[in-house]
Motif scaffolding. Sequence first.
Motif, PDB file in Angstrom:
ATOM      1  N   UNK A   1       0.865  -1.177   0.000  1.00 37.81           N
ATOM      2  CA  UNK A   1       0.000   0.000   0.000  1.00 37.81           C
ATOM      3  C   UNK A   1       0.904   1.230   0.000  1.00 37.81           C
ATOM      4  N   UNK A   2       0.316   2.415  -0.156  1.00 35.79           N
ATOM      5  CA  UNK A   2       1.138   3.632  -0.153  1.00 35.79           C
ATOM      6  C   UNK A   2       1.882   3.798   1.164  1.00 35.79           C
ATOM      7  N   UNK A   3       1.179   3.566   2.282  1.00 38.80           N
ATOM      8  CA  UNK A   3       1.839   3.688   3.585  1.00 38.80           C
ATOM      9  C   UNK A   3       3.034   2.754   3.646  1.00 38.80           C
TER      10      UNK A   3
ATOM     11  N   UNK B   1       5.924   4.013   1.549  1.00 36.51           N
ATOM     12  CA  UNK B   1       6.671   5.060   2.240  1.00 36.51           C
ATOM     13  C   UNK B   1       7.548   4.470   3.329  1.00 36.51           C
ATOM     14  N   UNK B   2       6.980   3.511   4.046  1.00 41.10           N
ATOM     15  CA  UNK B   2       7.741   2.874   5.116  1.00 41.10           C
ATOM     16  C   UNK B   2       8.962   2.163   4.529  1.00 41.10           C
TER      17      UNK B   2
ATOM     18  N   UNK C   1       5.018  14.786   4.124  1.00 41.54           N
ATOM     19  CA  UNK C   1       5.123  14.134   5.430  1.00 41.54           C
ATOM     20  C   UNK C   1       6.548  14.071   5.973  1.00 41.54           C
TER      21      UNK C   1
ATOM     22  N   UNK D   1      -1.922  13.274  -2.053  1.00 41.53           N
ATOM     23  CA  UNK D   1      -2.707  12.100  -2.440  1.00 41.53           C
ATOM     24  C   UNK D   1      -2.029  11.273  -3.511  1.00 41.53           C
ATOM     25  N   UNK D   2      -2.636  10.116  -3.829  1.00 38.64           N
ATOM     26  CA  UNK D   2      -2.006   9.178  -4.760  1.00 38.64           C
ATOM     27  C   UNK D   2      -1.877   9.724  -6.180  1.00 38.64           C
TER      28      UNK D   2
ATOM     29  N   UNK E   1      11.616   4.563   3.346  1.00 35.27           N
ATOM     30  CA  UNK E   1      12.283   5.185   4.495  1.00 35.27           C
ATOM     31  C   UNK E   1      13.237   4.196   5.158  1.00 35.27           C
TER      32      UNK E   1
END
Lengths: 661, 661
Positions: free
Chosen positions: B66-68, B71-72, B194, B239-240, B75
Amino acid sequence: MMLNKSIMDGDNPDLTEERMKGTFDTDKMAALIYGSEKFARRRREISDCVSRIPQLADIKPYPFLTRDEKLMEGTRKISVLNHYLPAIIDKDNAAESLHLHQEVIGFEGHPLALHDSLFIPPLLTQGTDEQHEKWLGRAKRREIIGCYAQTEMGHGSNLRALETTATYDISTQEFILHTPTITALKWWPGNLGKSSNWAVVVADLVIKDTHYGAHMFMVQIRDEKTHEPLTGITVGDIGPKMAFNAADNGFLGFDHYRIPRDHLLMKYSRVEPDGTYIKPMHAKINYHGMVRVRSNMTTEQGLFLAHALTIAVRYSAVRRQGYLDDKSHEVKVLDYQTQQHRLFPSIARAYAFQFAGAETWKLYEQVLNGMKSGNVELMADLHALTSGLKSVVTHQTGEGIEQARMACGGHGYSMASYIFEIFGLAIGGCTYEGENMVMLLQLARYLVKSVELVQSGKSVGPMVAYLAEPDTKVDLTTGPEAYVKVFQHAARRQAWKATDKFHELMKSGQSRDIAWNNCAVELIRASRLHTRLYIMETFIRRVSSISDISIKKVLIDLVNVHVNYEVLDIGTYALEHVSSTQLDSIRSQLYSSLDTLRPNAVSLIDSFQISDMQLRSVLGRRDGHVYPNLFEWAKASPLNQTHVLPSVNQYLKPMMDKAKL
Amino acid sequence: MMLNKSIMDGDNPDLTEERMKGTFDTDKMAALIYGSEKFARRRREISDCVSRIPQLADIKPYPFLTRDEKLMEGTRKISVLNHYLPAIIDKDNAAESLHLHQEVIGFEGHPLALHDSLFIPPLLTQGTDEQHEKWLGRAKRREIIGCYAQTEMGHGSNLRALETTATYDISTQEFILHTPTITALKWWPGNLGKSSNWAVVVADLVIKDTHYGAHMFMVQIRDEKTHEPLTGITVGDIGPKMAFNAADNGFLGFDHYRIPRDHLLMKYSRVEPDGTYIKPMHAKINYHGMVRVRSNMTTEQGLFLAHALTIAVRYSAVRRQGYLDDKSHEVKVLDYQTQQHRLFPSIARAYAFQFAGAETWKLYEQVLNGMKSGNVELMADLHALTSGLKSVVTHQTGEGIEQARMACGGHGYSMASYIFEIFGLAIGGCTYEGENMVMLLQLARYLVKSVELVQSGKSVGPMVAYLAEPDTKVDLTTGPEAYVKVFQHAARRQAWKATDKFHELMKSGQSRDIAWNNCAVELIRASRLHTRLYIMETFIRRVSSISDISIKKVLIDLVNVHVNYEVLDIGTYALEHVSSTQLDSIRSQLYSSLDTLRPNAVSLIDSFQISDMQLRSVLGRRDGHVYPNLFEWAKASPLNQTHVLPSVNQYLKPMMDKAKL
């Protein structure tokens, strides 16, 4: 009453200004686009009705959902629709049903998408009365959910190459379904992965070591109570795709999986208990489904294009960027010639595709009726026509959608525009239902055959009559028909040239297949020219048959954009008829036709009457209030539900803290 | 030792067979592509090193996240790289660093992507020594994370239209940053949403009601301890998007947000405590960054194309479909002329882009050095060249990637191919760093000016010298240089024609801006022809300078594909020089050049030496074992972690049960 029916109080004045400029009644245009005043009206009524039922609204914008959530949402919608549908539409009206589903569920799929369109039809057409008795009612009542499993991992639509076997075991009167290799796994069938518990499976029928080729079998794949896969069945989802991610395209493997003899769909071919094989009367009967889907693709793709253009044209009328004469106000980007050149020829195509689609569908129905009385004469024409249309239209639609997206600048790239989702869906059409290159070569076969007939002095059908016509000088100032002549010349020249080359190569000693491959690109070009000629002719013919003057006038403007653009695009194929100077003058005409069309641009796309719900685009909103809603959309997106992401706490903060030491 | 260095034991024999056919050393070709033997070797060493560090591997295939999670993961990778990077590369070597990041993190972004490339550079070039003292060390040590906030929701790269204000308050010696409207929200800046706690913000400097236009300010946006947005700051993710979803492109709004006077980056322009404004020496200094990015885009986009082609060409060598002469074995789809025609001209372009990119970069460095000694002469040339290249190359790359994806058939549509992600990323280049139409019109300005110089008998620079040359007859049989002549003719004719039209329109009374807009499409065509000519010339020049015979030979084959394809593509602009018959003969030459190239196709793309990790594609695997791995990939996808989805339990089962009643 305003001519443009999309005008409402409180709209962005930039859009209202555009709509006031429109010179025709958008409801009347919608009636033309959708084939009847009645259906156009029903579309509006259905959209309106849906908008008043909160349960039918999206729980969230689709781009915010994960795949699991998309599947959940699609399934929820189907379940709610199950309840409301009979109150909204006549469920036997396929067109109304399609519109309702697109309105409510959109374009990303749902678990029953293929149940009605690809599971029930083969059951219906290939099953015997006993088989109907057994399964048809259950399927229609949705006691079971089914799909159509043909394509395999290593093999697309080439039925000859399918590896899955159904071997008849005389001793038990069963078929043993088996997946001998990984490439034999069924792969891609829609709704196979997680939703279906039954499938119509296409497998190579084997009786006593004799292979009888592709046949259809009714196969239960999951337990009806637990929904767990049955023993001997491997089934799952094939993973994420470019688009259509609310659908569970699946894989399916069999490990010596047994089904009763009477699960072979036996209306046309049968296997007797003792293993005797009775072959079908018409071998071609199986292709019917694909031709049906292809016959509908022109209309469908044209609508995808219209979706993207609705978004891009509206947004281009509210987006201001840069200056022309007035240095105090930025201009609407729709005023730039480059923007018009990007969008208007696609508007023309979107209309042309609707008209070509309607004509194709008529031919399809004619062929269908003919076949019922044993007349298969027009089947080859229809097959050739739909093969070409499918390829040209999907290609041009994809191109047009991407240009529409880019015409929206940076925000086109955001999923808030939603154009990319439309692109992903539409562009799939280049590959499914027969890959475009393969389809164009099938049409080429028909064209070569036609040229050969002409060369041997025989007559050909109306669809290829131009191949036999003499090459005459064309006066380009006489209007669209002259452009048709130029196109006919180009298509004829290319078809003859490709045919001649094919013959030459064979004469030089190459086998038929090798020679064919060695002129494949030339053949494909012939097919494209033939198809584009058909689209242009249909467009002109349809427009000239219109009696309403204001509708006809704007459509003539659109035809002018179309013919100028198209002839320029194929210029190198028509050099015997258009000189460099003439091409220059066609270019000038194109630019002035863009200019003429400009005031009607918004009304032309408004006429498709695609609701905000169906558009699902912040940029394409009817009211033109793009920017505040773009902000609201972004704020609602998943990452903004917390100020500090877990990734920041877990990695970035420690990294920064450590650096400070 | 094999010539093709990608051969390994246990590979799919269909791929090994192709590699054995290669006629040149792929390591030598890689040295040519990447500019030196040393860097090509370092690339391999880095890839090799990365492959041995398990922590640097993807936790899962990216399409499953997923997008989250993306990003994780991005990172996490950055954090792990922080540790390993110094051991793997020389961190001051930008090329090595880029390769390492692409290898480990891929193309979907990470939270520090712009910290080094767009936050530190303006700080460095626009900041004073005191400002460097204050922030540069902190930024370099990553005590703070920054981004570059220029673009606004309603305004792209047009600096004049920016709405965000920085009003100087003499009483407190502060700037008050403010977002007066929704369209003034900073929108799109990478890593703003973010990750960043600081930003270089571009705002309209206002002192005593006088607007001084765009200036850069250092602005803290989040608390360094809590990472919460500071009071007066509205910040979040936009947003996406189509692609690049591991990056947090963001929005940023100010509510009368105060920053000290010395947060204006003051190396060139200054504001004294009393509000006196000192203006910069060179107004153009700000454009420098964009030109730098654009100068690199040709190379970068060429590599995106090479990625997609690596996948498509390899897969086309292991995918078998249909029959030619031998009816017992399906043929490799790479043997179809249509497939070659889809892929090989793009291979030629991928190479051409590398060579054009290297030449552009040299010019960029030359201009940079010149500017240091106050010489800005070549700046206009570089700006024109990079504007054109950026537009043509991004467009052709997008087209080539999509064709590569379609050349993979149905599986190209699966995210297992990963081509769509490459497309999404690459196609963004059509819009960012100056929208393509805008860029082409900027080049057109340069071309029109050059034509005007020629028309008034003045001399022009080498880049546009062809505009002044007489039109001579060309003998197409004399090789690639003759094709260059044809291209020069077409580009010259179009540039003159567009210029003449522009002048005519002005003479007819139109203002300069209106006249310009009314011939914009013609101008854009002139720009495209000019740029494509440049690419072709560079390609030929580079190849003719090669001394290694086997490398030179295959690249001449590639040049032949290129020039035939390109001239056909622009045929309608060169009609004074190529007749219909000649075009036919160029077509024949194109087909035979495809045939000649066929045995080297796989080796040509292997030479880009893109590792499996970087490709992230099941279809493009070096070993060619596509099908078993496609199955493994699908089985690992999120939906297959359970047999019965919640959506089935919640909606489908009750629906089926109810139907049974």
